[in-house]
Design an enzyme around this catalytic site. Sequence first.
Site, short mmCIF file in Angstrom:
data_model
loop_
_atom_site.label_atom_id
_atom_site.label_comp_id
_atom_site.label_asym_id
_atom_site.label_seq_id
_atom_site.Cartn_x
_atom_site.Cartn_y
_atom_site.Cartn_z
N SER A 577 -39.25 11.82 -109.04
CA SER A 577 -40.14 11.91 -110.19
C SER A 577 -41.48 12.54 -109.78
CB SER A 577 -40.32 10.52 -110.80
OG SER A 577 -40.96 10.59 -112.05
N ASP A 667 -31.13 11.86 -117.70
CA ASP A 667 -32.57 11.59 -117.54
C ASP A 667 -33.33 12.04 -118.78
OD1 ASP A 667 -35.15 11.22 -116.68
OD2 ASP A 667 -34.92 12.35 -114.83
N HIS A 699 -33.03 8.46 -115.15
CA HIS A 699 -34.11 8.87 -114.25
C HIS A 699 -34.03 8.20 -112.87
CE1 HIS A 699 -37.88 10.78 -113.35
NE2 HIS A 699 -38.53 9.64 -113.21
#
Length: 724
Positions: A577, A667, A699
Site C-alpha cells: 500500500s 482490492d 487489499h
Amino acid sequence: ILNNSEEIVTLYRELSHFPSLTSACIGPEVTTQYGGKYCNIYTECSQRDLERAENVKFCRQYLLFHDSQSIVYSGPSGNCTEIKGELLSRESPSGAQKAVLRKTSNSKGEEKQFLEVWEKNRKVKSIELTALEKHGPVYEDDQFGCLAWSHSETHLLYVAEKKRPKAESFFQPKAPELRDEEELAKPEPRDKVIKGDKFVFHEDWGETLGAKSTPTLCVLDIESSNVSVLEGIPEHISPGQAFWSPGDTGVVFTGWWHKPFRLGLRHCTNRRSALFYVDLTGRHCELLSDDTKAVWSPRLSSDQCRIVYLENSALGPHQQCSRLLMYDWYTKLTSTVLEVVPRQSFTGLYCTVLPELFWAADSQRVVLDTAQRSHQELFVVDTPTSSVTSLTKGAPTGSWTLLTIDRDLLVTRFSAPNCPPTLMVAFLPAPGEEAQVTWVCLEEARPLSGIAWAVHTFKPPPKQDNPQYAGLDFEAILLQPSPVPEKAQLPLVVMPHGGPHSVFVASWMLYPAALCRMGFAVLLVNYRGSLGFGQDSVASLPGNVGCQDVNDVQFCVEQMLQEELLDPKRVALLGGSHGGFLACHLIGQYPGTYRACVARNPVVNMASMIGCTDIPDSSRCMTEAGFSYDAVALPDPSQWVEMLRHSPMQYIDQVQTPVLLMLGEDDRRVPPKQGLEYYRALKARGIPTRLLLFPGNNHAISGVEAEADGFMNIALWLIQHLKC
C-alpha cells in the site's frame, strides 16, 4: 541465509501455526462450599491451516481461582475445540445465556443464517433469519455489526442489510401458474417486483465491506421468535455499533452519513458520523453528539449512566489522534475525557475500535490499549479526573491488547517480534494503585530463539526538518538473526508501513519473523506521519508524501548501515500500500541503494488512482497531496499535476532495481490497475519484473493460500537478486 525452497517452506509452516487470540469472555463467578471463588475464561483463536487453505477458528477454556484481588490458581480446562459456522456470539449480561449467529450451506450451496440462543447445556432457540425475509444478510463485521442483549435478557439487537424490493428485467418470462379453485379464491400476498431495476447499481462501503450498503437495526423477541426492523432512523444515515439504552427504552447507535455517496470506511476513522438514540416505537430519533465530526465505538458504563466514545475530525487524514468523550445519559451533558495530544510523553489515543467491554466495575475508569510510539500499551483512564496510568510499565516489553474486562478481571494478549501471542490476566488494582498490577500468564508462548530486536530513534537532519512541525523524531524496529556470526554482514530488508497513517508496533508479525529466521535483518520503519507519535507527527505528512516519508526511510537505512553489521550491497525493499508507494519512490530516487524490491498493492500514481479508489478524499490522493477534498468539485489541472509530482511514477526512468509486484484482484483501496500501470512501465524499460495477481484477495492479500504463496515468492526473489 536459508536459501533452499523446501527448508523455507518448512520454516514458514512452523511459524504460521502460531494462533492469534481474537476474543475472550469471562463467565459468572462461582463460590465453592469452602468459600473460594473461581470463574471460567472462554477464549477464541484463529490459526492458519495451510492444508485446508483457510483460517480455522477454535476455542479453549481456563479455570481461574481468585480472591477478587489476586489470582490463586489458573490453568486450562480441557483441549481446544474447533468452532464452525459462527459469525458472531455474545454472552448475556448475567452469563446465563449465549446468543450465536451461525452460517450454514445446504446441498445446493445456498447460504442461510440462523440466530441461536443457548442456555446451560442445550440450545433453546434456533431461528432461520433467512427464511423470515425481514431483511438481508446480518452484518458480522466490527464496523457496523453487533449482537447485543437487552438488559432484561429478553431481546437481541443486531444489524442487517435492508431488504430490497425484488427487481427483474422488463423481459422476465412469467412462469405458468397452475392452481385449483380453492387456491384461486385466496388472496395471494406477493412481494412488490420492480421491473427494469435488475441491474441498478447499489453503492457499498468499500474495501472489505463490499456486500454492505444499507444497514438497518433489527430486534429479535426471544420468547415469540418475532423479528422487527426498527423505524425512525433518518434516511441519510447508515446505523451500526448499536446497543440497548438504559432501561431498554430504545437503542443507541453510531450513524454514518452516506450522502452524497458512500466512501470507504475500513481503517477510516474520519467519516462524518454521530451518536443517535431511537426509541422502540420509531417515532423519536435524537442526536446525542456533535453532527459535524466522526465518532465511533460507543460503550455504555456498567451502571448504565454514561457512554464513552471516540471522536475525530471529519475528513483530513484517514486515521489520526482521537478524543475520548463521555455523554451523561441523565444530565445530557458531554465532556471531554482525553483531548488530542500534539506530542507529549503520553502521545494520545489511536484506536480503530474500543474493546466491547472496557469499563471497570466502579463505572468511573476505562481500560484500553493504544499505540505509543513503536509499542502498544495498556492504560487505565479515570474519567472524572482524566488521569492516565500505564498498566504495562515494567511488564514484558512488546505490545499489549485488551480482550475483555469483567468484575475488574483483565484478560489481555501480549506479543513481541520474537514472541507469538500469549494470554495474560490480572486484577485491576484500586484507583491510584493501578501501576502495581500483577500479570499472570495463562497460556505461555515462549520467545523464539534466533531473533533479536530493538527499537531505534532517529532525528532527521536539519535540512529535512519540517519547519511547520519542527523537532519531530521517528523510530524503527530492527530484527536481526541471533547470534550473528562474528564480522558477518547481514542482508537487510527494509519495510516501511502502509497507511500512510498507521504504525508498526513491537508485536508478533509472521513475515518479518520468518525473514529474520531465514537470516535477513528486517527494518520496520515508522516515519514521520505514523500513529502513536502525537497529532503533530500525523499532521506533518499531508502535502509532503513522496518527500518527507521517503527521506525518513532513506535516512534511517543509511544510519543503520553505519551502526549495525549490515551489508550495504545487499539491501532490499518490501512494502504494501503506502509502504509499496515508498518502496517504488525509493528505487526511483535512490537507485544505487537497493538491489531488490517487492511492492504489494502499491500506490504508484495518485492522479490516476483518485477516480477508482474507495477513498479518493484521504490517504494517497487529495489529503496526502496537500489539498482539501470536495465531493462536488473535480481537481483542477494544477492539482492533477501536484498529485503526479508526489507519485513514484515520476521517477520511473531512474529505476534499475528488479521489482516483484503482488496485487489483490479484488482490492478496492488501491485497485490493481495501479500495479499494472507500474508493471507495464517497468517492462517497457527492460527492468526485471514479475507480477503476481491473487484472485479473491482484497487489499490485505491475507487469504491463507495467497499469504503463503506470496511469502515464498518474496523469499526467492530476495535470494535471487541479493545473491544470498
